[in-house]
Design an enzyme around this catalytic site. Structure first.
Site, PDB file in Angstrom:
ATOM      1  N   ASP A  94       0.857  -1.195   0.000  1.00 20.61           N
ATOM      2  CA  ASP A  94       0.000   0.000   0.000  1.00 20.61           C
ATOM      3  C   ASP A  94       0.887   1.236   0.000  1.00 20.61           C
ATOM      4  O   ASP A  94       2.093   1.152   0.276  1.00 20.61           O
ATOM      5  CB  ASP A  94      -0.879  -0.017   1.269  1.00 20.61           C
ATOM      6  CG  ASP A  94      -1.780   1.203   1.367  1.00 20.61           C
ATOM      7  OD1 ASP A  94      -2.344   1.614   0.332  1.00 20.61           O
ATOM      8  OD2 ASP A  94      -1.907   1.771   2.473  1.00 20.61           O
ATOM      9  N   SER A  95       0.275   2.381  -0.260  1.00 19.42           N
ATOM     10  CA  SER A  95       0.987   3.652  -0.191  1.00 19.42           C
ATOM     11  C   SER A  95       1.517   3.903   1.223  1.00 19.42           C
ATOM     12  O   SER A  95       2.491   4.618   1.399  1.00 19.42           O
ATOM     13  CB  SER A  95       0.033   4.782  -0.574  1.00 19.42           C
ATOM     14  OG  SER A  95      -1.124   4.733   0.244  1.00 19.42           O
ATOM     15  N   CYS A 123      -3.865  -0.937  -2.124  1.00 21.04           N
ATOM     16  CA  CYS A 123      -4.188   0.483  -2.260  1.00 21.04           C
ATOM     17  C   CYS A 123      -5.155   0.690  -3.437  1.00 21.04           C
ATOM     18  O   CYS A 123      -4.888   0.229  -4.556  1.00 21.04           O
ATOM     19  CB  CYS A 123      -2.892   1.239  -2.517  1.00 21.04           C
ATOM     20  SG  CYS A 123      -3.101   3.004  -2.743  1.00 21.04           S
ATOM     21  N   GLU A 159      -6.670   8.682  10.264  1.00 24.38           N
ATOM     22  CA  GLU A 159      -5.300   8.555  10.805  1.00 24.38           C
ATOM     23  C   GLU A 159      -5.158   9.295  12.133  1.00 24.38           C
ATOM     24  O   GLU A 159      -4.356   8.926  12.973  1.00 24.38           O
ATOM     25  CB  GLU A 159      -4.282   9.063   9.781  1.00 24.38           C
ATOM     26  CG  GLU A 159      -4.211   8.142   8.597  1.00 24.38           C
ATOM     27  CD  GLU A 159      -2.948   8.289   7.768  1.00 24.38           C
ATOM     28  OE1 GLU A 159      -2.113   9.147   8.079  1.00 24.38           O
ATOM     29  OE2 GLU A 159      -2.817   7.525   6.790  1.00 24.38           O
ATOM     30  N   CYS A 217     -11.354   2.969  -0.576  1.00 28.21           N
ATOM     31  CA  CYS A 217     -10.089   3.466  -0.044  1.00 28.21           C
ATOM     32  C   CYS A 217      -9.731   2.633   1.184  1.00 28.21           C
ATOM     33  O   CYS A 217     -10.624   2.239   1.948  1.00 28.21           O
ATOM     34  CB  CYS A 217     -10.237   4.945   0.331  1.00 28.21           C
ATOM     35  SG  CYS A 217      -8.807   5.624   1.186  1.00 28.21           S
ATOM     36  N   HIS A 276      -8.635   3.350   3.983  1.00 26.58           N
ATOM     37  CA  HIS A 276      -8.947   3.895   5.303  1.00 26.58           C
ATOM     38  C   HIS A 276     -10.440   3.851   5.670  1.00 26.58           C
ATOM     39  O   HIS A 276     -10.794   3.924   6.837  1.00 26.58           O
ATOM     40  CB  HIS A 276      -8.517   5.365   5.369  1.00 26.58           C
ATOM     41  CG  HIS A 276      -7.040   5.567   5.369  1.00 26.58           C
ATOM     42  ND1 HIS A 276      -6.200   4.973   4.457  1.00 26.58           N
ATOM     43  CD2 HIS A 276      -6.246   6.323   6.185  1.00 26.58           C
ATOM     44  CE1 HIS A 276      -4.951   5.348   4.699  1.00 26.58           C
ATOM     45  NE2 HIS A 276      -4.949   6.163   5.743  1.00 26.58           N
TER      46      HIS A 276
END
Ligand code: DGL
Length: 272
Positions: free
Chosen positions: A15-16, A78, A158, A190, A192
């Site tokens: 992932d990024s 991602c 985050e 996404c 997140h």
């Protein structure tokens, strides 16, 4: 019969940054015996606002790294990578590469009734790529896809703000339009966004949320079987974590996205 030489090799997940640990966590739950290698590009995150060329360049560097680790299959956890770089990666990879978009599109296309409206929320780059539309139109030309970028969700998650009032306000800002359109099927496009499921459902109980981490774990299981690559290991698989930068928030983000910290962490330098 599984392919004995390759079946015991690890699956590479990347992932990024560390958001893709939501996907790693779903994979570990579904396939506890598999050895997993995770790479998080913590030095160059976020990808969600970067150009296609840059995302492809970074993804191909990570591909080389994972191939050197002799992985048997690669999961691009991602969404932005899956939207922009999956084809380039497949062209260059000697092992199968799975993205997170196809599994979600597969499930939503099986579940949504005829002529239904579906929404996808994702980073700006994923939305700009039109990757969800392209895949969905191929299998379900009857459905209408409403696409919406929701970039503020990433820093809010985050920051540990998933259930705060300020996040509820921003969720409404992005999703009220979708609710007013009477759209019920929502793809969380996404890494997140699965962490916002509870808060989104509290505001919009009518929404059916599609979580790409769970769909991707199921899809990986299927692909390992198809390629006869399921591990026959009886013990719990090992997890190794590689990052491109050891940042201050590393351990907090690991706990946030994975529920615990991973012992084996190594810093690697890519393409500098
Ligand atoms: N991992 C990214 C995605 O799923 C979100 C974070 C970023 O922008 O890099 O699109």
């Amino acid at each position: 019969m599984p392919n004995r030489v390759n079946a015991e090799k690890p699956v590479g997940v990347f992932d990024s940054g560390l958001g893709g640990l939501t996907v790693l966590s779903a994979i570990q739950e579904k396939l506890p015996n598999e050895n997993l290698i995770y790479f998080g590009d913590t030095a160059r995150v976020p990808y969600g606002s970067k150009s296609k060329e840059t995302v492809i360049k970074y993804s191909l560097e990570i591909l080389d790294f994972l191939l050197e680790k002799k992985v048997k299959m690669i999961v691009a956890a991602c969404n932005t990578v899956s939207a922009y770089a999956i084809e380039e990666m497949r062209k260059k990879s000697s092992v199968p590469v799975i993205g997170v978009i196809e599994p979600c599109v597969k499930t939503v296309s099986q579940k949504a009734p005829e002529n239904e409206k579906i929404a996808v929320i994702a980073t700006k780059s994923t939305i700009k790529s039109g990757a969800y539309e392209k895949l969905l139109k191929k299998v379900r030309p009857d459905v209408y896809l409403f696409s919406k970028a929701a970039p503020l969700f990433v820093p809010l998650v985050e920051e540990g703000f998933s259930e705060k009032a300020v996040t509820e306000e921003i969720i409404k800002e992005y999703l009220d339009e979708i609710s007013k359109e009477k759209i019920k099927h929502i793809i969380l496009g996404c890494t997140h966004y699965p962490l916002l499921k509870k808060t989104i459902k509290r505001i919009y109980p009518e929404f059916i949320l599609y979580d790409s981490s769970i769909e991707t774990a199921l899809f990986l299981e299927l692909k390992l079987k198809e390629n006869q690559l399921q591990s026959q290991n009886k013990a719990a698989g090992q997890i190794e974590l590689f990052v491109s930068d050891v940042t201050d928030s590393l351990y907090d983000l690991e706990k946030l996205f994975f529920g615990k910290t991973i012992d084996r962490i190594e810093k690697v330098l890519l393409g500098w």
